[in-house]
Design a protein around this motif. Structure first.
Motif, PDB file in Angstrom:
ATOM      1  N   GLY A  13      -8.299 -55.288  51.348  1.00  0.00           N
ATOM      2  CA  GLY A  13      -8.192 -56.602  50.736  1.00  0.00           C
ATOM      3  C   GLY A  13      -7.302 -56.647  49.524  1.00  0.00           C
ATOM      4  O   GLY A  13      -7.260 -57.666  48.830  1.00  0.00           O
ATOM      5  N   GLY A  14      -6.577 -55.527  49.188  1.00  0.00           N
ATOM      6  CA  GLY A  14      -5.739 -55.507  48.009  1.00  0.00           C
ATOM      7  C   GLY A  14      -4.515 -56.395  48.136  1.00  0.00           C
ATOM      8  O   GLY A  14      -3.885 -56.754  47.129  1.00  0.00           O
ATOM      9  N   TRP A  15      -4.136 -56.748  49.359  1.00  0.00           N
ATOM     10  CA  TRP A  15      -2.936 -57.595  49.547  1.00  0.00           C
ATOM     11  C   TRP A  15      -3.128 -58.980  48.931  1.00  0.00           C
ATOM     12  O   TRP A  15      -2.210 -59.532  48.315  1.00  0.00           O
ATOM     13  CB  TRP A  15      -2.642 -57.712  51.043  1.00  0.00           C
ATOM     14  N   ALA A  16      -4.306 -59.548  49.044  1.00  0.00           N
ATOM     15  CA  ALA A  16      -4.575 -60.857  48.463  1.00  0.00           C
ATOM     16  C   ALA A  16      -4.459 -60.804  46.942  1.00  0.00           C
ATOM     17  O   ALA A  16      -3.891 -61.693  46.302  1.00  0.00           O
ATOM     18  CB  ALA A  16      -5.964 -61.351  48.873  1.00  0.00           C
ATOM     19  N   ALA A  17      -4.979 -59.697  46.352  1.00  0.00           N
ATOM     20  CA  ALA A  17      -4.866 -59.561  44.890  1.00  0.00           C
ATOM     21  C   ALA A  17      -3.410 -59.387  44.482  1.00  0.00           C
ATOM     22  O   ALA A  17      -2.963 -59.932  43.456  1.00  0.00           O
ATOM     23  CB  ALA A  17      -5.706 -58.379  44.413  1.00  0.00           C
ATOM     24  N   TYR A  18      -2.683 -58.656  45.306  1.00  0.00           N
ATOM     25  CA  TYR A  18      -1.262 -58.422  45.008  1.00  0.00           C
ATOM     26  C   TYR A  18      -0.480 -59.733  45.023  1.00  0.00           C
ATOM     27  O   TYR A  18       0.314 -60.011  44.112  1.00  0.00           O
ATOM     28  CB  TYR A  18      -0.699 -57.433  46.031  1.00  0.00           C
ATOM     29  N   THR A  19      -0.695 -60.535  46.042  1.00  0.00           N
ATOM     30  CA  THR A  19       0.010 -61.815  46.116  1.00  0.00           C
ATOM     31  C   THR A  19      -0.418 -62.754  44.995  1.00  0.00           C
ATOM     32  O   THR A  19       0.384 -63.528  44.455  1.00  0.00           O
ATOM     33  CB  THR A  19      -0.253 -62.483  47.469  1.00  0.00           C
ATOM     34  N   ASP A  20      -1.702 -62.658  44.605  1.00  0.00           N
ATOM     35  CA  ASP A  20      -2.168 -63.507  43.507  1.00  0.00           C
ATOM     36  C   ASP A  20      -1.481 -63.112  42.202  1.00  0.00           C
ATOM     37  O   ASP A  20      -1.029 -63.979  41.439  1.00  0.00           O
ATOM     38  CB  ASP A  20      -3.687 -63.378  43.374  1.00  0.00           C
ATOM     39  N   TYR A  21      -1.371 -61.803  41.949  1.00  0.00           N
ATOM     40  CA  TYR A  21      -0.676 -61.356  40.737  1.00  0.00           C
ATOM     41  C   TYR A  21       0.806 -61.701  40.788  1.00  0.00           C
ATOM     42  O   TYR A  21       1.424 -62.001  39.753  1.00  0.00           O
ATOM     43  CB  TYR A  21      -0.869 -59.850  40.552  1.00  0.00           C
ATOM     44  N   SER A  22       1.377 -61.680  41.966  1.00  0.00           N
ATOM     45  CA  SER A  22       2.791 -62.039  42.100  1.00  0.00           C
ATOM     46  C   SER A  22       3.005 -63.503  41.758  1.00  0.00           C
ATOM     47  O   SER A  22       3.976 -63.871  41.082  1.00  0.00           O
ATOM     48  CB  SER A  22       3.271 -61.740  43.526  1.00  0.00           C
ATOM     49  N   ARG A  23       2.107 -64.343  42.261  1.00  0.00           N
ATOM     50  CA  ARG A  23       2.228 -65.761  41.938  1.00  0.00           C
ATOM     51  C   ARG A  23       2.053 -65.987  40.437  1.00  0.00           C
ATOM     52  O   ARG A  23       2.753 -66.785  39.830  1.00  0.00           O
ATOM     53  CB  ARG A  23       1.178 -66.563  42.721  1.00  0.00           C
ATOM     54  N   ARG A  24       1.091 -65.257  39.829  1.00  0.00           N
ATOM     55  CA  ARG A  24       0.887 -65.399  38.383  1.00  0.00           C
ATOM     56  C   ARG A  24       2.134 -64.957  37.607  1.00  0.00           C
ATOM     57  O   ARG A  24       2.538 -65.599  36.642  1.00  0.00           O
ATOM     58  CB  ARG A  24      -0.319 -64.585  37.934  1.00  0.00           C
ATOM     59  N   GLN A  30       8.469 -68.443  35.109  1.00  0.00           N
ATOM     60  CA  GLN A  30       8.958 -69.820  35.095  1.00  0.00           C
ATOM     61  C   GLN A  30       8.645 -70.505  33.765  1.00  0.00           C
ATOM     62  O   GLN A  30       9.491 -71.200  33.196  1.00  0.00           O
ATOM     63  CB  GLN A  30       8.336 -70.590  36.265  1.00  0.00           C
ATOM     64  N   ASP A  31       7.410 -70.288  33.271  1.00  0.00           N
ATOM     65  CA  ASP A  31       7.045 -70.879  31.984  1.00  0.00           C
ATOM     66  C   ASP A  31       7.904 -70.308  30.858  1.00  0.00           C
ATOM     67  O   ASP A  31       8.334 -71.035  29.951  1.00  0.00           O
ATOM     68  CB  ASP A  31       5.563 -70.630  31.684  1.00  0.00           C
ATOM     69  N   GLU A  32       8.142 -68.998  30.900  1.00  0.00           N
ATOM     70  CA  GLU A  32       8.957 -68.376  29.864  1.00  0.00           C
ATOM     71  C   GLU A  32      10.395 -68.879  29.932  1.00  0.00           C
ATOM     72  O   GLU A  32      11.031 -69.109  28.893  1.00  0.00           O
ATOM     73  CB  GLU A  32       8.922 -66.857  30.032  1.00  0.00           C
ATOM     74  N   ARG A  33      10.889 -69.072  31.129  1.00  0.00           N
ATOM     75  CA  ARG A  33      12.247 -69.603  31.287  1.00  0.00           C
ATOM     76  C   ARG A  33      12.324 -71.039  30.757  1.00  0.00           C
ATOM     77  O   ARG A  33      13.283 -71.407  30.056  1.00  0.00           O
ATOM     78  CB  ARG A  33      12.656 -69.566  32.752  1.00  0.00           C
ATOM     79  N   ALA A  34      11.301 -71.860  31.044  1.00  0.00           N
ATOM     80  CA  ALA A  34      11.279 -73.235  30.542  1.00  0.00           C
ATOM     81  C   ALA A  34      11.177 -73.248  29.022  1.00  0.00           C
ATOM     82  O   ALA A  34      11.824 -74.056  28.335  1.00  0.00           O
ATOM     83  CB  ALA A  34      10.113 -74.007  31.166  1.00  0.00           C
ATOM     84  N   ARG A  35      10.338 -72.316  28.479  1.00  0.00           N
ATOM     85  CA  ARG A  35      10.206 -72.246  27.028  1.00  0.00           C
ATOM     86  C   ARG A  35      11.527 -71.826  26.386  1.00  0.00           C
ATOM     87  O   ARG A  35      11.923 -72.353  25.329  1.00  0.00           O
ATOM     88  CB  ARG A  35       9.102 -71.261  26.661  1.00  0.00           C
ATOM     89  N   ALA A  36      12.212 -70.894  27.005  1.00  0.00           N
ATOM     90  CA  ALA A  36      13.508 -70.454  26.466  1.00  0.00           C
ATOM     91  C   ALA A  36      14.523 -71.594  26.512  1.00  0.00           C
ATOM     92  O   ALA A  36      15.319 -71.775  25.578  1.00  0.00           O
ATOM     93  CB  ALA A  36      14.011 -69.248  27.252  1.00  0.00           C
ATOM     94  N   GLU A  37      14.490 -72.380  27.607  1.00  0.00           N
ATOM     95  CA  GLU A  37      15.409 -73.517  27.688  1.00  0.00           C
ATOM     96  C   GLU A  37      15.084 -74.567  26.628  1.00  0.00           C
ATOM     97  O   GLU A  37      15.989 -75.159  26.028  1.00  0.00           O
ATOM     98  CB  GLU A  37      15.331 -74.124  29.087  1.00  0.00           C
TER      99      GLU A  37
END
Length: 223
Positions: A13-24, A30-37
Motif C-alpha cells: 500500500g506504499g504507492w498510495a502514500a507515495y502519490t499523496d506525497y507527490s501531490r503535496r 506551485q504555492d512557492e512559485r506563486a509566492r515568488a511571482e
C-alpha cells in the motif's frame, strides 16, 4: 551508458502514500512559485513607486528653488534624510507620498499668498491704491493745517500766504510720492503681475482733494 537511478516501488500500500506525497510536493512547489511571482510583482511595483516618488521629489525641489528665487527668499536646503524605523516599505512609501503632498500644499499656499500684495491683500488694486493715496493726503492736509495753526500770521487773524505754495503744491506732491512709494513697496504682488499704482487716481486725490480741504478749512476759519 549511465544507468538512471530507479525509485523503488513501495510495498504493502506504499504507492498510495507515495502519490499523496507527490501531490503535496507539487502543491507546495506551485504555492512557492506563486509566492515568488507575487514577491517579484511586489518588488517591481515597489521599484516603480520609488522611481515615481524620486522623480516627483526632484521636480518638487526644482519648483521650490524657483519659488524661493522669485520670492527673494533664501534658497531652501534639501539634504539627505536618515532612514526611519519603518520596516514596511509600503508604509515608508505611503508616508513619503503624504509628505510630498503636504509640501505641494505648502508651496501652493506660498505661491497664492505671494500673488497678493502684503498691504491690504483682500482689496482690489484701485481700492487699495485709493486708500493709500487718501491716507497720504490726509496726513499732508494735517501737516498743512498744523503749519497754519502755528504760524504767527494766524494769531494775528491773517492768512499766512507764505504757506500757500506748500499747502497747494508742495505738500500734495509729497503726499503723492509718499503714496506712490508705499504702493510700490508693499502694495504690489511679488509674483504673477497684476499690480498697478493708479498714478492718475493718486494725482486727483492729492493735487485736487488736498487743496479743496485746505480751502474749506480757510473758509471755515475766516468765516
Amino acid at each position: 551508458m549511465t544507468d538512471h537511478p530507479t525509485i523503488p516501488m513501495p510495498r504493502d500500500g506504499g504507492w498510495a502514500a507515495y502519490t499523496d506525497y507527490s501531490r503535496r510536493l507539487a502543491t507546495l512547489l506551485q504555492d512557492e512559485r506563486a509566492r515568488a511571482e507575487q514577491q517579484a510583482a511586489a518588488s517591481r511595483d515597489g521599484q516603480a513607486a520609488v522611481d515615481q516618488i524620486t522623480h516627483r521629489l526632484g521636480t518638487q525641489r526644482q519648483h521650490l528653488h524657483q519659488l524661493a528665487a522669485t520670492l527673494r527668499l533664501p534658497e531652501p536646503h534639501v539634504g539627505g534624510i536618515a532612514p526611519g524605523p519603518i520596516p514596511d516599505p509600503a508604509e515608508a512609501l505611503r508616508r513619503a507620498a503624504a509628505a510630498a503632498d503636504a509640501a505641494d500644499v505648502a508651496a501652493e499656499n506660498a505661491h497664492r499668498r505671494a500673488a497678493q500684495p502684503p498691504l491690504l491683500p483682500g482689496f482690489t488694486p484701485l481700492a487699495r491704491n485709493a486708500l493709500v493715496y487718501a491716507a497720504a493726503a490726509m496726513l499732508g492736509t494735517f501737516a498743512s493745517l498744523l503749519m497754519f495753526a502755528v504760524s504767527p500770521d494766524a494769531d494775528l487773524g491773517r492768512i499766512p500766504w507764505q504757506l500757500v505754495p506748500w499747502s497747494l503744491c508742495g505738500l500734495p506732491a509729497l503726499a503723492f510720492f509718499a503714496g506712490y512709494l508705499t504702493i510700490s513697496l508693499v502694495g504690489q504682488p511679488r509674483i504673477g503681475g497684476g499690480g498697478t499704482r493708479s498714478a492718475r487716481a493718486g494725482g486727483v486725490i492729492c493735487f485736487v482733494g488736498m487743496p479743496i480741504l485746505w480751502f474749506i478749512f480757510i473758509a471755515a476759519t475766516r468765516g
